[in-house]
Structure formats: C-alpha cells, structure tokens
Design a protein around this motif. Structure first.
Motif, PDB file in Angstrom:
ATOM      1  N   GLY A 137      38.343 -23.901  34.510  1.00 35.75           N
ATOM      2  CA  GLY A 137      37.389 -23.093  35.273  1.00 35.75           C
ATOM      3  C   GLY A 137      37.050 -21.779  34.581  1.00 35.75           C
ATOM      4  N   LYS A 138      36.411 -20.902  35.321  1.00 32.72           N
ATOM      5  CA  LYS A 138      35.959 -19.630  34.774  1.00 32.72           C
ATOM      6  C   LYS A 138      37.140 -18.722  34.464  1.00 32.72           C
ATOM      7  CE  LYS A 138      32.283 -17.460  36.417  1.00 32.72           C
ATOM      8  NZ  LYS A 138      31.404 -16.551  37.200  1.00 32.72           N
ATOM      9  N   ILE A 139      37.107 -18.131  33.253  1.00 33.66           N
ATOM     10  CA  ILE A 139      38.168 -17.204  32.857  1.00 33.66           C
ATOM     11  C   ILE A 139      37.639 -15.785  32.599  1.00 33.66           C
ATOM     12  CG2 ILE A 139      39.613 -19.028  31.907  1.00 33.66           C
ATOM     13  CD1 ILE A 139      38.773 -17.884  29.071  1.00 33.66           C
ATOM     14  N   GLY A 140      36.319 -15.620  32.508  1.00 30.91           N
ATOM     15  CA  GLY A 140      35.772 -14.296  32.245  1.00 30.91           C
ATOM     16  C   GLY A 140      34.306 -14.213  32.590  1.00 30.91           C
ATOM     17  N   GLU A 141      33.858 -12.966  32.845  1.00 30.46           N
ATOM     18  CA  GLU A 141      32.448 -12.746  33.166  1.00 30.46           C
ATOM     19  C   GLU A 141      32.103 -11.290  32.903  1.00 30.46           C
ATOM     20  OE1 GLU A 141      32.293 -13.720  37.324  1.00 30.46           O
ATOM     21  OE2 GLU A 141      33.185 -11.824  37.925  1.00 30.46           O
ATOM     22  N   GLY A 142      30.812 -11.037  32.694  1.00 33.21           N
ATOM     23  CA  GLY A 142      30.397  -9.667  32.496  1.00 33.21           C
ATOM     24  C   GLY A 142      28.987  -9.533  31.966  1.00 33.21           C
ATOM     25  N   ILE A 143      28.716  -8.340  31.421  1.00 34.76           N
ATOM     26  CA  ILE A 143      27.408  -7.983  30.876  1.00 34.76           C
ATOM     27  C   ILE A 143      27.608  -7.530  29.432  1.00 34.76           C
ATOM     28  CG2 ILE A 143      25.482  -6.337  31.041  1.00 34.76           C
ATOM     29  CD1 ILE A 143      25.449  -8.396  33.278  1.00 34.76           C
ATOM     30  N   HIS A 144      26.695  -7.947  28.580  1.00 32.10           N
ATOM     31  CA  HIS A 144      26.742  -7.586  27.159  1.00 32.10           C
ATOM     32  C   HIS A 144      25.365  -7.109  26.725  1.00 32.10           C
ATOM     33  CE1 HIS A 144      27.473  -7.623  22.930  1.00 32.10           C
ATOM     34  NE2 HIS A 144      26.879  -8.771  22.692  1.00 32.10           N
ATOM     35  N   GLU A 145      25.311  -5.972  26.020  1.00 30.98           N
ATOM     36  CA  GLU A 145      24.046  -5.452  25.503  1.00 30.98           C
ATOM     37  C   GLU A 145      24.056  -5.476  23.990  1.00 30.98           C
ATOM     38  OE1 GLU A 145      22.845  -1.645  27.038  1.00 30.98           O
ATOM     39  OE2 GLU A 145      23.217  -2.259  29.110  1.00 30.98           O
ATOM     40  N   ARG A 146      22.903  -5.784  23.417  1.00 29.36           N
ATOM     41  CA  ARG A 146      22.707  -5.790  21.973  1.00 29.36           C
ATOM     42  C   ARG A 146      21.405  -5.054  21.658  1.00 29.36           C
ATOM     43  NH1 ARG A 146      26.205  -8.916  19.739  1.00 29.36           N
ATOM     44  NH2 ARG A 146      25.140  -9.006  17.731  1.00 29.36           N
ATOM     45  N   PHE A 147      21.307  -4.537  20.445  1.00 27.71           N
ATOM     46  CA  PHE A 147      20.074  -3.916  19.978  1.00 27.71           C
ATOM     47  C   PHE A 147      19.587  -4.650  18.747  1.00 27.71           C
ATOM     48  CE2 PHE A 147      20.659  -0.512  22.870  1.00 27.71           C
ATOM     49  CZ  PHE A 147      19.422   0.113  22.977  1.00 27.71           C
ATOM     50  N   ILE A 148      18.289  -4.874  18.677  1.00 27.90           N
ATOM     51  CA  ILE A 148      17.677  -5.497  17.510  1.00 27.90           C
ATOM     52  C   ILE A 148      17.571  -4.440  16.412  1.00 27.90           C
ATOM     53  CG2 ILE A 148      15.587  -6.587  16.599  1.00 27.90           C
ATOM     54  CD1 ILE A 148      15.096  -7.606  19.518  1.00 27.90           C
ATOM     55  N   ILE A 149      18.004  -4.822  15.222  1.00 32.53           N
ATOM     56  CA  ILE A 149      18.015  -3.891  14.100  1.00 32.53           C
ATOM     57  C   ILE A 149      17.427  -4.566  12.863  1.00 32.53           C
ATOM     58  CG2 ILE A 149      19.954  -2.474  14.863  1.00 32.53           C
ATOM     59  CD1 ILE A 149      20.734  -4.991  12.270  1.00 32.53           C
ATOM     60  N   ASP A 150      17.077  -3.753  11.862  1.00 34.48           N
ATOM     61  CA  ASP A 150      16.732  -4.253  10.539  1.00 34.48           C
ATOM     62  C   ASP A 150      18.052  -4.339   9.776  1.00 34.48           C
ATOM     63  OD1 ASP A 150      16.214  -3.537   7.534  1.00 34.48           O
ATOM     64  OD2 ASP A 150      14.336  -4.378   8.297  1.00 34.48           O
ATOM     65  N   ASN A 151      18.435  -5.532   9.362  1.00 37.72           N
ATOM     66  CA  ASN A 151      19.751  -5.744   8.755  1.00 37.72           C
ATOM     67  C   ASN A 151      19.992  -4.865   7.528  1.00 37.72           C
ATOM     68  OD1 ASN A 151      20.574  -7.740  10.612  1.00 37.72           O
ATOM     69  ND2 ASN A 151      19.647  -9.360   9.401  1.00 37.72           N
ATOM     70  N   GLU A 152      19.026  -4.825   6.626  1.00 40.86           N
ATOM     71  CA  GLU A 152      19.200  -4.074   5.387  1.00 40.86           C
ATOM     72  C   GLU A 152      19.322  -2.574   5.666  1.00 40.86           C
ATOM     73  OE1 GLU A 152      16.699  -3.305   1.324  1.00 40.86           O
ATOM     74  OE2 GLU A 152      16.660  -5.340   2.167  1.00 40.86           O
ATOM     75  N   ASP A 153      18.437  -2.037   6.489  1.00 43.44           N
ATOM     76  CA  ASP A 153      18.492  -0.607   6.817  1.00 43.44           C
ATOM     77  C   ASP A 153      19.805  -0.251   7.515  1.00 43.44           C
ATOM     78  OD1 ASP A 153      15.971  -0.304   5.736  1.00 43.44           O
ATOM     79  OD2 ASP A 153      14.946  -0.182   7.693  1.00 43.44           O
ATOM     80  N   PHE A 154      20.224  -1.085   8.441  1.00 41.07           N
ATOM     81  CA  PHE A 154      21.456  -0.834   9.177  1.00 41.07           C
ATOM     82  C   PHE A 154      22.657  -0.830   8.228  1.00 41.07           C
ATOM     83  CE2 PHE A 154      25.085  -1.862  11.843  1.00 41.07           C
ATOM     84  CZ  PHE A 154      24.859  -1.126  12.995  1.00 41.07           C
ATOM     85  N   GLN A 155      22.698  -1.814   7.330  1.00 39.29           N
ATOM     86  CA  GLN A 155      23.815  -1.893   6.385  1.00 39.29           C
ATOM     87  C   GLN A 155      23.831  -0.686   5.450  1.00 39.29           C
ATOM     88  OE1 GLN A 155      26.251  -4.579   6.443  1.00 39.29           O
ATOM     89  NE2 GLN A 155      27.244  -2.865   5.421  1.00 39.29           N
ATOM     90  N   LYS A 156      22.654  -0.283   4.951  1.00 45.36           N
ATOM     91  CA  LYS A 156      22.584   0.887   4.067  1.00 45.36           C
ATOM     92  C   LYS A 156      23.067   2.141   4.777  1.00 45.36           C
ATOM     93  CE  LYS A 156      18.823  -0.467   0.998  1.00 45.36           C
ATOM     94  NZ  LYS A 156      17.420  -0.258   0.634  1.00 45.36           N
ATOM     95  N   LYS A 157      22.624   2.326   6.005  1.00 45.91           N
ATOM     96  CA  LYS A 157      23.037   3.507   6.784  1.00 45.91           C
ATOM     97  C   LYS A 157      24.553   3.527   6.961  1.00 45.91           C
ATOM     98  CE  LYS A 157      22.223   5.813  11.185  1.00 45.91           C
ATOM     99  NZ  LYS A 157      21.549   5.757  12.482  1.00 45.91           N
ATOM    100  N   THR A 158      25.116   2.363   7.260  1.00 43.66           N
ATOM    101  CA  THR A 158      26.559   2.275   7.445  1.00 43.66           C
ATOM    102  C   THR A 158      27.299   2.520   6.143  1.00 43.66           C
ATOM    103  OG1 THR A 158      26.256   0.702   9.245  1.00 43.66           O
ATOM    104  CG2 THR A 158      28.430   0.790   8.247  1.00 43.66           C
ATOM    105  N   ASP A 159      26.826   1.923   5.065  1.00 42.47           N
ATOM    106  CA  ASP A 159      27.485   2.085   3.765  1.00 42.47           C
ATOM    107  C   ASP A 159      27.466   3.527   3.284  1.00 42.47           C
ATOM    108  OD1 ASP A 159      27.963  -0.618   3.773  1.00 42.47           O
ATOM    109  OD2 ASP A 159      26.357  -1.116   2.363  1.00 42.47           O
ATOM    110  N   ASN A 160      26.478   4.301   3.732  1.00 44.84           N
ATOM    111  CA  ASN A 160      26.347   5.687   3.292  1.00 44.84           C
ATOM    112  C   ASN A 160      27.108   6.673   4.169  1.00 44.84           C
ATOM    113  OD1 ASN A 160      24.761   5.237   1.005  1.00 44.84           O
ATOM    114  ND2 ASN A 160      22.906   5.087   2.245  1.00 44.84           N
ATOM    115  N   LYS A 161      27.893   6.194   5.091  1.00 49.41           N
ATOM    116  CA  LYS A 161      28.694   7.084   5.941  1.00 49.41           C
ATOM    117  C   LYS A 161      29.718   7.829   5.111  1.00 49.41           C
ATOM    118  CE  LYS A 161      28.987   5.917  10.657  1.00 49.41           C
ATOM    119  NZ  LYS A 161      29.773   5.362  11.737  1.00 49.41           N
TER     120      LYS A 161
END
Length: 126
Positions: free
Chosen positions: A102-126
């Motif tokens: 039966g059911k073991i979990g439930e909830g709400i999940h949010e995601r944001f659409i991003i540009d993969n390359e830009d997001f990765q570059k921004k993260t790598d430059n932290k």
C-alpha cells in the motif's frame, strides 16, 4: 509546452544500498526516507523531461513529503507523480509512493525549468 496532468512513475527494490542504516538516516534495515524522496523526484523529473526544449532540464527546489509506512528489504517500491500546476518555469507535482502492501509516502514536489549549460556553469563557478 508543458501542461497539467502529466503522469510519471519510477520503481526501486529495497536493498542494502537504499536502506536507512546505509544512508545514515536511521539504524534500521528499512527503505530510507531519502531513497523514497529520490524516487519521487525521479518520477517527476522524468515525466516532463521529454516535453522540454533541447538543452533544458529541471531542478528540484521543494520537497514536502510524509513517510507513512516502512518497507522491508526485498520489496518493490513505486513512486508516482502528477503535474498539478505550471507557473511559468515553476512546476508543482503531487507525489506518492507505494510498496507491495500500500501507500508509504505522499506529498508535494516543486521543480524549476532551467538551461542545463547555464545552470552547470553558474554552479561550477561558485
């Protein structure tokens, strides 16, 4: 164009790699909450990935779930997602997880659409 109503699903089998004891979320040999959350997230992101433009992806930003019941080693777990809201780049999913009993979990999940390359570059430059 991404529309409300998209359904996703992901499956996992409880094993030594995804139990609470291994993932340091507890001391028992039961399906870990972090594993359930990851499976829910997998169901959600995979459900919309083919609808996105080339080079786009989505990243999880909010996960609000309840882990309702434990699952032993050897049992299969299925996570299901349903896209319930689209607000520009913000995607909101209803997520649930089930084991063979039966059911073991439930909830709400949010995601944001991003540009993969830009997001990765921004993260790598932290």
């Amino acid at each position: 164009m991404i529309n409300v109503g998209i359904i996703g699903e992901a499956k996992d089998t409880v094993n030594e790699n995804n139990i609470a004891k291994t993932l340091r979320s507890g001391e028992l040999n039961v399906y870990a909450t972090p594993s359930m959350v990851a499976l829910m997230e997998e169901a959600a992101y995979k459900s919309v990935q083919s609808e996105l433009e080339d080079g786009k992806g989505s990243v999880g930003t909010v996960m609000n779930v309840k882990h309702l019941s434990s699952t032993p080693i050897g049992m299969e777990v299925t996570a299901k997602s349903e896209l319930v809201e689209v607000d520009r780049r913000r995607l909101v999913f209803k997520v649930e997880a089930f084991d063979e009993r039966g059911k073991i979990g439930e909830g709400i999940h949010e995601r944001f659409i991003i540009d993969n390359e830009d997001f990765q570059k921004k993260t790598d430059n932290k």
